[in-house]
Write an enzyme that holds these catalytic residues in place. Structure first.
Site: not given
Length: 424
Positions: A226-228
């Site tokens: 999710p961060y990327g």
């Protein structure tokens, strides 16, 4: 007087004395009242005179106007680890800085250090605000004359972003809203207030796990956490904005950040509840300090030489230098996308060995199964940024970068609380 009002049988003389007393008191009260009015008028006139003669009040704030030869940079997330180091460098380079941070990950102690270093009027201001509040963000842009934005504000832990896949509402709030939606808010404010330069702090996590190494700027972006994904979405929005404007955009995709200010003014001080999701350097230092019993290395079965992940570790001083060079080279209507790394991959085992040498502590290491969302090998090809921005990483010795960070950690065991004497 009360007796007179209640007892009409009192002698006339008594009444006269009472009435005379009332007349005296009334005159005294009137005199005091008039005196107070005169005093208030004098004080008001004096205050008005002081206000008119005060430069800070009679003239606009230096942050609210453009000044020839001075670049006013909005640094979002400037109370955080990377953002505070960037603000320090910009201040050293004589820029005017406004930091906006909601302190959910940042530290007010870093702001205090910056203010102590640069106390002059018109150099630095801090605004406590959340970028998710569009009304507040628009007000900040309306009241300040920004020349450029360095957008660091984000939650940035891969492990945290994959903590509980079943709680997607939490992931959306923490990552997609905080990174993607908030970037849109910043862009809309920039467009509304004619701020034309954006330096965006992105990440190599947008590439996911490429088939080929090293990673170039043309490597397909296929994030796996999710961060990327949130960062890539933000990049896409920025690129769409730039196509319909003359905005100058620089997107810096950087790798694993280590180190700290060489002069020991700033360091990394993550919140206690976030330590387990933080950078490996923080975990190494916590183990060396005895805050945790040992270091947990997650993943030993990757297809690498020693089975542990391989990363490209970039010193924060070099990373900040890349941002400054990007700001200097930003051109209207142009978009620059750059990898910021050393071009050399180091394994987690190598990193742990370097940390042991830097701290002088034989850290206990526990090897565990892989962490969700991690990838085996990621390192950069920095040739484009070297060619176009004349930037090359200068601090490439793992042990030296970790020693610099360790000095700050060891002398600031309470983070930005009271510094401690260095251990011998």
């Amino acid at each position: 007087m009360l007796n007179f009002n209640r007892n009409r049988a009192q002698p006339r003389a008594g009444r006269a004395l009472s009435l005379g007393g009332m007349d005296y008191l009334d005159s005294k009260r009137k005199s005091n009242f008039v005196g107070k009015i005169i005093l208030a008028a004098v004080l008001t006139a004096l205050c008005i005179l002081i206000i008119k003669q005060s430069p800070s009040l009679s003239s606009p704030s230096p942050f609210s106007r453009h000044e020839p030869g001075v670049t006013h940079v909005l640094v979002t997330g400037g109370a955080g680890f990377i953002g505070s180091h960037a603000a320090l460098r910009l201040l050293k380079d004589s820029h005017r800085i406004t930091i906006v941070d909601n302190l959910s990950r940042g530290n007010l102690g870093a702001i205090k250090v910056l203010r102590e270093q640069f106390p002059e009027t018109g150099r630095l201001q801090f605004i406590y605000a959340d970028l998710g509040d569009a009304k507040a963000v628009n007000k900040i842009f309306a009241e300040n004359a920004f020349d450029a934005v360095m957008h660091f504000a984000a939650v940035a832990y891969v492990g945290e972003s994959t903590l509980d896949p079943l709680r997607m509402d939490w992931t959306f709030r923490k990552y997609y809203h905080n990174i993607t939606s908030n970037t849109l808010v910043v862009l809309e404010a920039m467009a509304a207030h004619d701020v034309k330069t954006l330096i965006y702090s992105s990440t190599c996590a947008t590439y996911g796990e490429p088939e080929k190494m090293p990673i170039t700027e043309e490597t397909p972006q296929a994030p796996i956490n999710p961060y990327g994904k949130a960062k890539k979405m933000a990049e896409d929005i920025i690129l769409d904005f730039s196509r319909n404007s003359d905005m100058a955009v620089m997107i810096l995709r950087y790798f694993n950040v280590i180190g700290s200010d060489p002069e020991g003014r700033l360091g990394e001080a993550p919140r206690t509840e976030l330590r387990e999701h933080g950078r490996i350097s923080g975990a190494c230092f916590d183990a060396a300090l005895g805050v945790i019993p040992g270091l947990k290395v997650k993943g030993t079965d990757y297809k690498t030489a020693d089975g542990t992940c391989i990363r490209d570790y970039i010193d924060v001083t070099d990373l900040v230098d890349a941002h400054v060079k990007a700001l200097g080279k930003a051109k209207p209507g142009k978009v620059g996308i750059y990898n910021v790394g050393t071009g050399k991959g180091r394994s987690v085992r190598e990193f742990v060995d370097a940390c042991k040498k830097a701290t002088g502590v034989e850290i206990k290491v526990e090897y565990l199964s892989r962490r969700p969302g991690d990838y085996a090998e990621v390192y950069s090809d920095p040739s484009k940024i070297r060619r176009e921005l004349n930037w090359t990483a200068q601090h490439t010795d793992l042990k030296e970068s970790l020693q610099t960070a360790w000095r700050w950690q060891n002398s600031h065991r309470n983070g930005y609380g009271s510094p401690l004497a260095m251990d011998s």
